[in-house]
Motif scaffolding. Structure first.
Motif, short mmCIF file in Angstrom:
data_model
loop_
_atom_site.label_atom_id
_atom_site.label_comp_id
_atom_site.label_asym_id
_atom_site.label_seq_id
_atom_site.Cartn_x
_atom_site.Cartn_y
_atom_site.Cartn_z
N LEU A 159 -32.31 27.71 -11.17
CA LEU A 159 -30.66 28.33 -10.91
C LEU A 159 -30.01 29.85 -10.66
O LEU A 159 -31.04 30.70 -12.34
CB LEU A 159 -29.56 27.68 -11.45
CG LEU A 159 -30.31 26.60 -11.55
CD1 LEU A 159 -29.14 25.56 -12.68
CD2 LEU A 159 -29.74 25.61 -10.11
N LYS A 160 -29.49 29.85 -9.99
CA LYS A 160 -28.00 32.05 -10.59
C LYS A 160 -27.53 32.23 -11.50
O LYS A 160 -27.72 30.64 -12.59
CB LYS A 160 -27.14 32.05 -9.50
CG LYS A 160 -27.52 31.77 -7.81
CD LYS A 160 -26.50 31.59 -7.17
CE LYS A 160 -27.02 31.90 -5.54
NZ LYS A 160 -25.70 31.26 -4.79
N PRO A 161 -28.14 33.16 -12.33
CA PRO A 161 -26.84 32.87 -13.15
C PRO A 161 -25.64 32.36 -14.01
O PRO A 161 -24.61 32.60 -13.16
CB PRO A 161 -26.98 34.40 -13.53
CG PRO A 161 -27.34 35.45 -12.44
CD PRO A 161 -27.78 34.27 -11.74
N LEU A 162 -25.60 32.01 -14.50
CA LEU A 162 -24.02 31.23 -15.43
C LEU A 162 -23.81 31.34 -16.47
O LEU A 162 -24.14 32.16 -17.00
CB LEU A 162 -25.42 29.48 -15.99
CG LEU A 162 -26.10 28.58 -15.15
CD1 LEU A 162 -26.62 27.64 -16.00
CD2 LEU A 162 -25.34 28.10 -13.33
N GLY A 163 -22.47 30.90 -16.73
CA GLY A 163 -21.32 31.28 -17.33
C GLY A 163 -20.78 29.82 -18.01
O GLY A 163 -21.20 28.74 -17.40
#
Length: 143
Positions: free
Chosen positions: A25-29
């Protein structure tokens, strides 16, 4: 009432990031809130965009506000937009009604907090929240 410790919040975040890596996945917060809607922990991966803290916390806050995961709020936004507009108004605009906000339940089934994730698709955000919550030994309730 059970509370989410800082160690458990860290486990939730680490496991959510691990699930995101597994899925590519794309970077997460990731935001972890207690049952009162107070931020216990937030951490973002390198490369996240600037509103990830607010979006992830808004997903979790919305889930806590109604006692159902933000997936339920998403359905309500489609079916009853006036309800969501009013709800978000009384919440000061803090609710983000899309999947990715998941309730955290203890062994007795009591809500002890929520996890909100933002960064990829809402469904992927939710999958990572569930993985994190379960890794910490709690039950995930996506609603």
């Amino acid at each position: 009432m059970t509370k989410i410790t800082m160690q458990q919040a860290s486990t939730i975040i680490d496991a959510a990031f691990a699930k995101g890596a597994e899925l590519g996945l794309k970077p997460l917060g990731v935001s972890v809130l207690d049952a009162g809607g107070h931020l216990r922990a937030y951490l973002a991966q390198d490369g996240t965009s600037m509103l990830r803290p607010q979006i992830s916390a808004g997903k979790a806050y919305g889930a806590l506000a109604v006692g159902a995961g933000s997936r339920w709020l998403n359905a309500q936004a489609a079916e009853r937009p006036h309800f969501l507009e009013g709800l978000n108004g009384v919440a000061g605009g803090r609710i983000v009604p899309v999947p990715g906000g998941v309730l955290v339940r203890d062994g007795d089934g009591d809500i002890i907090g929520a996890v909100g994730i933002s960064g990829d698709t809402s469904d992927n955000d939710e999958a990572c929240a569930i993985a994190g919550i379960e890794a910490a030994g709690f039950a995930a309730d996506p609603g």
